[in-house]
Design a protein around this motif. Structure first.
Motif, mmCIF file in Angstrom:
data_model
loop_
_atom_site.group_PDB
_atom_site.id
_atom_site.type_symbol
_atom_site.label_atom_id
_atom_site.label_comp_id
_atom_site.label_asym_id
_atom_site.label_seq_id
_atom_site.Cartn_x
_atom_site.Cartn_y
_atom_site.Cartn_z
ATOM 1 N N ASN A 1 -8.919 2.466 4.978
ATOM 2 C CA ASN A 1 -8.230 3.662 4.518
ATOM 3 C C ASN A 1 -9.160 4.655 3.837
ATOM 4 O OD1 ASN A 1 -5.226 4.227 4.785
ATOM 5 N ND2 ASN A 1 -5.293 1.997 4.614
ATOM 6 N N HIS B 1 1.859 4.447 -2.749
ATOM 7 C CA HIS B 1 1.854 5.897 -2.504
ATOM 8 C C HIS B 1 3.211 6.509 -2.847
ATOM 9 C CE1 HIS B 1 -2.009 6.233 -0.675
ATOM 10 N NE2 HIS B 1 -1.728 5.486 0.377
ATOM 11 N N HIS C 1 0.829 -1.195 0.000
ATOM 12 C CA HIS C 1 0.000 0.000 0.000
ATOM 13 C C HIS C 1 0.878 1.265 0.000
ATOM 14 C CE1 HIS C 1 -3.652 2.253 1.551
ATOM 15 N NE2 HIS C 1 -2.683 3.078 1.894
ATOM 16 N N GLU C 2 1.841 1.283 0.928
ATOM 17 C CA GLU C 2 2.708 2.464 1.051
ATOM 18 C C GLU C 2 3.647 2.611 -0.131
ATOM 19 O OE1 GLU C 2 2.643 5.116 2.985
ATOM 20 O OE2 GLU C 2 0.788 4.157 3.610
ATOM 21 N N ASP D 1 -6.188 7.447 3.967
ATOM 22 C CA ASP D 1 -6.348 8.084 2.652
ATOM 23 C C ASP D 1 -7.638 8.892 2.548
ATOM 24 O OD1 ASP D 1 -3.915 7.003 1.784
ATOM 25 O OD2 ASP D 1 -4.895 5.074 1.547
HETATM 26 ZN ZN LIG Z 1 -2.765 5.034 2.100
#
Ligand SMILES: [Zn+2]
Length: 373
Positions: A162, A64, A60-61, A170
């Motif tokens: 998120n 980003h 996930h990170e 998010d």
């Molecule tokens: Zn996130």
């Protein structure tokens, strides 16, 4: 900066750190497993479940991070929590017009959940294709005794949680981006953090009376919001504080004609690690205590002139803390003389910067808390 985290290596040049909440997750899983199974637990499966969560958050990170890199923003470090990550930047990000910014934020925010949805879909595909009749729809969804199902649900949970508008998740980032259209970034962040804290408190309380996972999620959101807020205060200190406010004005200098032995004697009587070398009123070099010692050891006694660093950056009184930081890291030096009309008026050292930054961040937070109450 104290961040309750430990280093776990580097990824694409970015330091990855694990937050304390990630370290209590194994205990938490073990304990819920223990309670659910009346004492029959498997430690290795519990750890595998933690690894699944960790990988889902890391993916996930990473999403980003790679997306942010396309906008020229590469963090220095990212702290992973079991739901999200907090990126730490070394220097102030140059902010574009608010319009560009909020669209970019929304674009950056949605990458993370998207990746987890894709991972979950792949996992379902594999499970179905394997034909082993693994049950995807039984409670608890996240379960140490059914790791394939846990892969699907860890990703789904992370994606869905998120989307909650609790900053810095998010959904909260998108909320902040929308708030930014009506106010400046730091007020928007503060507003988003208070909404997030309220959501976290409700979750923590709700969890006490129902599913303890809710409490865990609340604690994670609360910790992440605190981390983000502190990073923001830090950044605003970098941007807004002038060297004037932090430079040392009471400091020792050396002369190029000093012998290294004399220099060392002076160094012993001072707290400084780095010294400006001055001839008359001219700045001619810089030298560190370390360098003096090394030269004495390897070449014996000589003159400061011969071993001092003659190439150095200088700053002005009104330069920002951030610019001094960039100069220090660019030259990997540890001292910057501050000059005015070519006269030395102060020095800024890495040691003194780190010290004053945490003090300033703390005093700004105190002042703001006073204003809020
Ligand atoms: Zn996130």
């Amino acid at each position: 900066m104290r961040s309750w985290s430990i280093s776990a290596g580097r990824l694409f040049g970015v330091e990855v750190r694990l937050h304390l909440t990630f370290l209590i997750l194994p205990m938490f899983i073990y304990w819920t497993d223990y309670a659910a199974n009346k004492g029959s637990v498997s430690g290795s499966r519990d750890l595998a479940l933690v690894a699944i969560v960790l990988l889902a958050v890391a993916a996930h990170e990473l999403g980003h991070m790679l997306a942010a890199r396309r906008y020229g923003m590469t963090p220095k470090a990212v702290i992973l929590l079991p739901l999200t990550g907090v990126a730490l930047y070394d220097e102030p990000r140059t902010e574009k017009a608010a319009g560009v910014r909020w669209q970019r934020e929304v674009r950056l925010a949605r990458v993370g959940p998207l990746i987890n949805f894709v991972f979950a879909a792949f996992a379902v595909g594999f499970i179905v294709a394997s034909g082993r009749g693994i049950d995807l729809w039984s409670w608890p969804f996240l379960y140490a005794k059914n790791l394939p199902r846990s892969v699907v649900w860890a990703n789904l949970y992370i994606a869905l949680w998120n989307l909650v508008p609790a900053y810095p998740l998010d959904g909260g980032r998108i909320l902040r981006a929308l708030l930014c259209r009506a106010m400046d970034l730091s007020s928007a962040t503060r507003r988003a953090v208070s909404i997030s804290t309220a959501i976290a408190m409700v979750l923590i309380l709700a969890g006490l009376f129902s599913d303890s996972w809710l409490t865990m999620v609340g604690v994670i959101i609360f910790s992440a919001a605190q981390l983000e807020e502190r990073a923001l205060v830090f950044q605003s200190v970098l941007e807004n504080v002038r060297l004037d406010e932090v430079m040392l004005t009471d400091f020792a200098t050396l002369s190029p004609a000093d012998t290294l032995q004399d220099a060392l004697d002076k160094a012993v009587h001072s707290l400084q690690d780095d010294f400006p070398v001055v001839r008359g009123s001219d700045m001619v070099g810089v030298i560190s205590r370390q360098r003096i010692l090394e030269a004495l050891r390897s070449e014996g006694n000589g003159y400061v002139q011969a071993v001092m660093n003659k190439i150095f950056d200088v700053s002005m009184r009104n330069d920002s803390l951030g610019s001094a930081f960039r100069k220090l890291t660019a030259r990997s030096s540890s001292i910057i003389p501050v000059v005015e009309d070519q006269h030395l008026v102060g020095i800024v050292t890495l040691q003194n910067l780190m010290h004053s930054m945490s003090l300033l961040a703390e005093s700004r937070k105190l002042r703001r808390d006073e204003m809020d109450s």
